[in-house]
Design an enzyme around this catalytic site. Structure first.
Site, mmCIF file in Angstrom:
data_model
loop_
_atom_site.group_PDB
_atom_site.id
_atom_site.type_symbol
_atom_site.label_atom_id
_atom_site.label_comp_id
_atom_site.label_asym_id
_atom_site.label_seq_id
_atom_site.Cartn_x
_atom_site.Cartn_y
_atom_site.Cartn_z
ATOM 1 N N ASP A 176 0.834 -1.211 0.000
ATOM 2 C CA ASP A 176 0.000 0.000 0.000
ATOM 3 C C ASP A 176 0.870 1.264 0.000
ATOM 4 O O ASP A 176 0.549 2.249 -0.659
ATOM 5 C CB ASP A 176 -0.939 -0.001 1.220
ATOM 6 N N HIS A 203 -5.664 -3.603 5.588
ATOM 7 C CA HIS A 203 -5.311 -3.906 4.201
ATOM 8 C C HIS A 203 -6.516 -4.469 3.452
ATOM 9 O O HIS A 203 -6.544 -5.638 3.071
ATOM 10 C CB HIS A 203 -4.106 -4.862 4.127
HETATM 11 P P1 NAD Z 1 -0.600 -18.301 -5.553
HETATM 12 O O1 NAD Z 1 -1.788 -19.173 -5.640
HETATM 13 O O2 NAD Z 1 0.133 -17.968 -6.792
HETATM 14 O O3 NAD Z 1 0.449 -18.938 -4.557
HETATM 15 C C1 NAD Z 1 0.091 -19.410 -3.298
HETATM 16 C C2 NAD Z 1 1.018 -20.528 -2.903
HETATM 17 O O4 NAD Z 1 0.621 -20.987 -1.620
HETATM 18 C C3 NAD Z 1 0.957 -21.740 -3.862
HETATM 19 O O5 NAD Z 1 2.258 -22.094 -4.284
HETATM 20 C C4 NAD Z 1 0.353 -22.833 -3.000
HETATM 21 O O6 NAD Z 1 0.839 -24.134 -3.299
HETATM 22 C C5 NAD Z 1 0.802 -22.376 -1.620
HETATM 23 N N1 NAD Z 1 0.040 -22.998 -0.538
HETATM 24 C C6 NAD Z 1 -1.276 -23.296 -0.488
HETATM 25 N N2 NAD Z 1 -1.563 -23.908 0.658
HETATM 26 C C7 NAD Z 1 -0.411 -23.981 1.359
HETATM 27 C C8 NAD Z 1 -0.060 -24.516 2.625
HETATM 28 N N3 NAD Z 1 -0.977 -25.106 3.415
HETATM 29 N N4 NAD Z 1 1.211 -24.436 3.018
HETATM 30 C C9 NAD Z 1 2.133 -23.839 2.228
HETATM 31 N N5 NAD Z 1 1.871 -23.331 1.024
HETATM 32 C C10 NAD Z 1 0.610 -23.405 0.598
HETATM 33 O O7 NAD Z 1 -1.060 -16.966 -4.810
HETATM 34 P P2 NAD Z 1 -0.257 -15.573 -4.703
HETATM 35 O O8 NAD Z 1 -0.613 -14.724 -5.863
HETATM 36 O O9 NAD Z 1 1.170 -15.854 -4.425
HETATM 37 O O10 NAD Z 1 -0.972 -14.921 -3.423
HETATM 38 C C11 NAD Z 1 -0.815 -15.496 -2.166
HETATM 39 C C12 NAD Z 1 -1.608 -14.730 -1.111
HETATM 40 O O11 NAD Z 1 -1.082 -13.422 -0.952
HETATM 41 C C13 NAD Z 1 -3.081 -14.537 -1.436
HETATM 42 O O12 NAD Z 1 -3.851 -14.782 -0.287
HETATM 43 C C14 NAD Z 1 -3.179 -13.082 -1.841
HETATM 44 O O13 NAD Z 1 -4.450 -12.545 -1.615
HETATM 45 C C15 NAD Z 1 -2.156 -12.482 -0.915
HETATM 46 N N6 NAD Z 1 -1.647 -11.148 -1.300
HETATM 47 C C16 NAD Z 1 -1.439 -10.248 -0.298
HETATM 48 C C17 NAD Z 1 -0.928 -8.994 -0.594
HETATM 49 C C18 NAD Z 1 -0.668 -8.015 0.510
HETATM 50 O O14 NAD Z 1 -0.482 -6.832 0.220
HETATM 51 N N7 NAD Z 1 -0.598 -8.418 1.768
HETATM 52 C C19 NAD Z 1 -0.629 -8.653 -1.925
HETATM 53 C C20 NAD Z 1 -0.862 -9.589 -2.917
HETATM 54 C C21 NAD Z 1 -1.381 -10.845 -2.597
HETATM 55 C C1 LMR Z 2 -3.266 -6.427 -3.081
HETATM 56 O O1 LMR Z 2 -3.482 -5.394 -2.438
HETATM 57 O O2 LMR Z 2 -2.821 -6.402 -4.243
HETATM 58 C C2 LMR Z 2 -3.515 -7.742 -2.431
HETATM 59 O O3 LMR Z 2 -4.156 -7.611 -1.207
HETATM 60 C C3 LMR Z 2 -4.174 -8.732 -3.329
HETATM 61 C C4 LMR Z 2 -5.603 -8.402 -3.627
HETATM 62 O O4 LMR Z 2 -6.431 -9.302 -3.509
HETATM 63 O O5 LMR Z 2 -5.899 -7.268 -4.014
#
Ligand code: NAD
Ligand code: LMR
Length: 340
Positions: A176, A203
């Site tokens: 953010d 967030h």
């Molecule tokens: P993705 O699906 O590409 O990757 C997720 C990974 O988690 C996969 O490799 C999967 O195998 C793994 N996984 C699933 N269950 C698991 C477990 N029990 N133990 C270990 N690994 C496990 O998803 P992504 O795009 O990498 O996003 C991941 C998360 O991050 C989502 O929840 C998304 O909303 C969040 N996110 C948060 C922010 C933030 O600002 N905080 C920003 C972007 C995404």
């Molecule tokens: C973001 O801010 O990009 C993450 O929290 C992923 C989402 O779901 O928007």
């Protein structure tokens, strides 16, 4: 290393690497849980660049051997190990000083972050249980959404295990701030590398509160322009989700933000003074028991919560309007931890 510094091309990543190339404490073991995913892979690549990291431990339920083999060929210092499935979680976590968790499913168009709760709450809870057992003193950075709920879940797990330290559990909201800096610098023709806008609250949607009145350098927006800028920062995640059209949410910018936060933690743990990051943490500043604010980081995590500071009338209303939503998100996480 020259290539990686140039490629990182950011004040925080490149600054960390440069400033600590002469440090004597370049020995952090960092674990990434969810390392094979859209965020996990590029974030692990960025963390692998740092001479501050001696061991990068990658955990996922799938594909970690391949990701670890691939990263392990890079000519930087960190040893890379891959750990797949619950039987290998202990080995991944033992000795860690930092654990970053992007495990879980991402949004598709039309979904809110809260729609991820049913799947991600139990993933985070299980991984937090592992952290509480095998590396209770580590700094924990939660990326998995919904962060407003997954951070309280993590805290409850640590409490139940008798190892809770609120100064060491962070919801990573760095993206953010990264977005606010980028959009404001673009709008005002500023040097983005010296633009810094705190983002407080939580967030998701209206809980994301850019404090543009505290931006440095000082910027000024008309009423309508300010509302548009605030709305863009609040909905930037959705902007990416819609642009990816079903292929997930922000991964590359989140990898950058997660690496930036990790490097800030390491710098602070190594004794660097004045390291400040915003993150979503346990807080008594508002009626919501977790709240993101700028934090002064130190060897033991949060050294000082720097608080909300002076807000404009517009920002004060944004805070007021988000508290009920935040409280609801926090309670949902706490209830889940209590009942599962
Ligand atoms: P993705 O699906 O590409 O990757 C997720 C990974 O988690 C996969 O490799 C999967 O195998 C793994 N996984 C699933 N269950 C698991 C477990 N029990 N133990 C270990 N690994 C496990 O998803 P992504 O795009 O990498 O996003 C991941 C998360 O991050 C989502 O929840 C998304 O909303 C969040 N996110 C948060 C922010 C933030 O600002 N905080 C920003 C972007 C995404
Ligand atoms: C973001 O801010 O990009 C993450 O929290 C992923 C989402 O779901 O928007």
């Amino acid at each position: 290393m020259a290539f990686s510094l140039k490629a990182l091309a950011s004040r925080n990543l490149s600054r960390s690497v440069r400033q600590f190339s002469s440090s004597t404490q370049n020995n952090a073991k960092v674990a990434v849980l969810g390392a094979s995913g859209g965020i996990g892979q590029p974030m692990s690549l960025l963390i692998k660049q740092s001479p501050l990291v001696s061991h990068l431990a990658l955990y996922d339920i799938a594909n970690t051997p391949g990701v670890a083999a691939d990263l392990s060929h890079i000519e930087t210092k960190a040893k890379v190990t891959g750990h797949q499935g619950p039987d290998e979680l202990q080995e991944c976590l033992e000795g860690c000083s930092i654990v970053v968790i992007p495990a879980g499913v991402p949004r598709k168009p039309g979904m809110t972050r809260d729609d991820l709760f049913n799947t991600n709450a139990s993933i985070v809870k299980t991984l937090a249980e592992g952290c509480a057992k095998y590396c209770p003193k580590a700094m924990i950075g939660i990326i998995s959404n919904p962060v407003n709920s997954t951070v309280p879940i993590t805290s409850e797990v640590f409490k139940a295990a008798g190892v809770y330290d609120p100064n060491r559990i962070f919801g990573v909201s760095t993206l953010d701030i990264v977005r606010a800096n980028t959009f404001i610098a673009e709008a005002k023709g500023l040097d983005v590398s010296t633009t810094n806008c705190p983002v407080i609250g939580g967030h998701s949607g209206i809980t994301i509160i850019p404090v543009i009145s505290q931006c440095t350098p000082k910027v000024s927006f008309g009423e309508e322009e300010l509302a548009q800028m605030t709305d863009r920062i609040q909905n930037a995640g959705t902007e990416v989700v819609n642009a990816k059209a079903g292929a997930g949410s922000a991964t590359l910018s989140m990898a950058y933000a997660g690496a930036r936060f990790t490097f800030s933690l390491i710098e602070a743990m190594n004794g660097k003074q004045g390291v400040i990051e915003c993150a979503f943490v346990k807080s008594d500043l508002t009626e919501a028991t977790y709240f993101a604010t700028p934090l002064l980081l130190g060897p033991n995590g949060i050294e000082k919560n720097l608080g909300i500071g002076t807000l404009s009338a517009y920002e004060t209303k944004l805070v007021k309007d988000c508290i009920e939503e935040l409280k609801k998100n926090i309670k949902k996480g706490e209830d889940f931890a209590a009942n599962n």
